[in-house]
Design a protein around this motif. Sequence first.
Motif, short mmCIF file in Angstrom:
data_model
loop_
_atom_site.label_atom_id
_atom_site.label_comp_id
_atom_site.label_asym_id
_atom_site.label_seq_id
_atom_site.Cartn_x
_atom_site.Cartn_y
_atom_site.Cartn_z
N VAL A 85 5.92 60.29 30.45
CA VAL A 85 5.21 59.15 30.12
C VAL A 85 4.78 59.89 28.98
O VAL A 85 4.32 61.31 29.05
N GLY A 86 4.69 60.01 27.17
CA GLY A 86 3.96 60.77 26.44
C GLY A 86 4.49 62.39 26.70
O GLY A 86 3.66 63.40 25.63
N GLY A 87 5.89 62.43 27.31
CA GLY A 87 5.92 64.25 27.25
C GLY A 87 6.45 64.92 28.08
O GLY A 87 6.96 65.76 28.80
N GLU A 88 5.73 63.99 29.20
CA GLU A 88 5.33 64.68 30.60
C GLU A 88 5.20 63.67 31.80
O GLU A 88 5.82 62.51 31.67
N MET A 133 -4.93 57.61 35.25
CA MET A 133 -2.95 57.59 35.64
C MET A 133 -3.14 57.18 37.06
O MET A 133 -4.30 57.84 37.28
N HIS A 134 -2.30 56.16 37.62
CA HIS A 134 -2.22 56.26 39.24
C HIS A 134 -0.99 56.59 39.22
O HIS A 134 0.20 56.35 38.52
N LEU A 135 -1.10 58.14 39.89
CA LEU A 135 0.46 58.71 40.50
C LEU A 135 0.51 58.40 41.78
O LEU A 135 0.13 58.08 43.15
N GLY A 193 13.94 47.76 33.74
CA GLY A 193 13.86 48.00 32.57
C GLY A 193 13.51 49.91 32.23
O GLY A 193 13.58 50.18 31.35
N LEU A 194 12.69 50.36 33.23
CA LEU A 194 12.32 51.42 33.33
C LEU A 194 12.80 52.29 33.64
O LEU A 194 13.77 52.20 34.72
#
Length: 388
Positions: free
Chosen positions: A268-271, A370-372, A295-296
Amino acid sequence: MGQAARAITHKCGVRSAWTTLPDPQAAASALAEAIGSMALAQLVVFFSPTYPADDLARALAARFPGAPLAACSSAGEISPDGGLDRGLVAIAFPQKGFRIVSTLVRDLSAFDAEQTAASVSALRCRLAGEQAAEGGRFALTLIDGLADAEEQVVSAIDRALAGVPLVGGSAGDDLSFRRTALIYDGEVATDAAIVMICDTDFPVETFKTDNFEPTEVKFVVTASDDGARTVRELNAEPAAAEYAMAVGLDPRNLTPMSFASHPLVVRVGGEYFCRSIRRLNADGSLSFFCAIDRGLVLTLARPKDIVEVTRAELERLEASLGGVDLIIGFDCVLRRLDAEIRQKRRTISSLYRQYGVIGFETYGEQYRSMHLNQTFTGVAIGFAESAP
């Protein structure tokens, strides 16, 4: 039998207390005795699911009458003396140096994002006139870890916080996945979230750290039950079989230890952020701790040395704040399992003691919007140049 409560008074005035007494009344009494007489801005408690939540709520209300209370069940408790075996840990914030407001968000299964955002905005406005000249602000969330609603909840809360950094954890129940519980001002709640906003005279910094790096192995989610966080197919093959083949295991032998050792991440966003597997289902599908959409693209990750990565982050916080007084930490239960597999748990526990970490092992971690998963998040409190 368990031990009577022990306590530490940190230099900022926060008092941490913990006990493994098994009876809720005895445990609450021991905590009250250890914390002593102080004007509380907020009492935060993390507890083993072996304590009946209703009994514990009554016991805490009786022993801390009138004190603002936020609590949740856990998958493991972290005290300043290390991990507990089915206990209680408490963080007592004094009114001197800390101003804290809170709210309970109900009915996450019918979540209303606009109503929640408005509620949190109103909460933030209650602190509008209280600007800490030398300190900072942060928000804490405790969320029902089985409501499967963290992404929506955190997004709405973070938007309403208008830049106040958020960290938190999803309540657990020792990996039984039957019932997690929150306690808010004497009320037991499920399908709910607690939001606290803290303004303090002390310097603070929120953080997140993980110990994995992406490999070249990719999976595309080709069939899923999005609302249930369940993946049925990866790369158009049965999900468990495809994952097991990639990590070199028999799909029938997949366990939480397997998932902790071979995490999946999404970019996500390069991370990269972890999207951990919760369990193997009888039909060969995989249930996750986070929302997973068709699709992820998921990437298989390999762990890095959990001790060295964590130590580096704690040293960074210490340098940034000019010293760390204590850390309120939300540590994924899968990190504990991974540390056990690699025989690093004792070293991690020692590191947490060194930096005054108090918190719990979670079913998910929150960091800003974010939920991680499989992440260690939290807030570090430093030293003020002069006492408030």
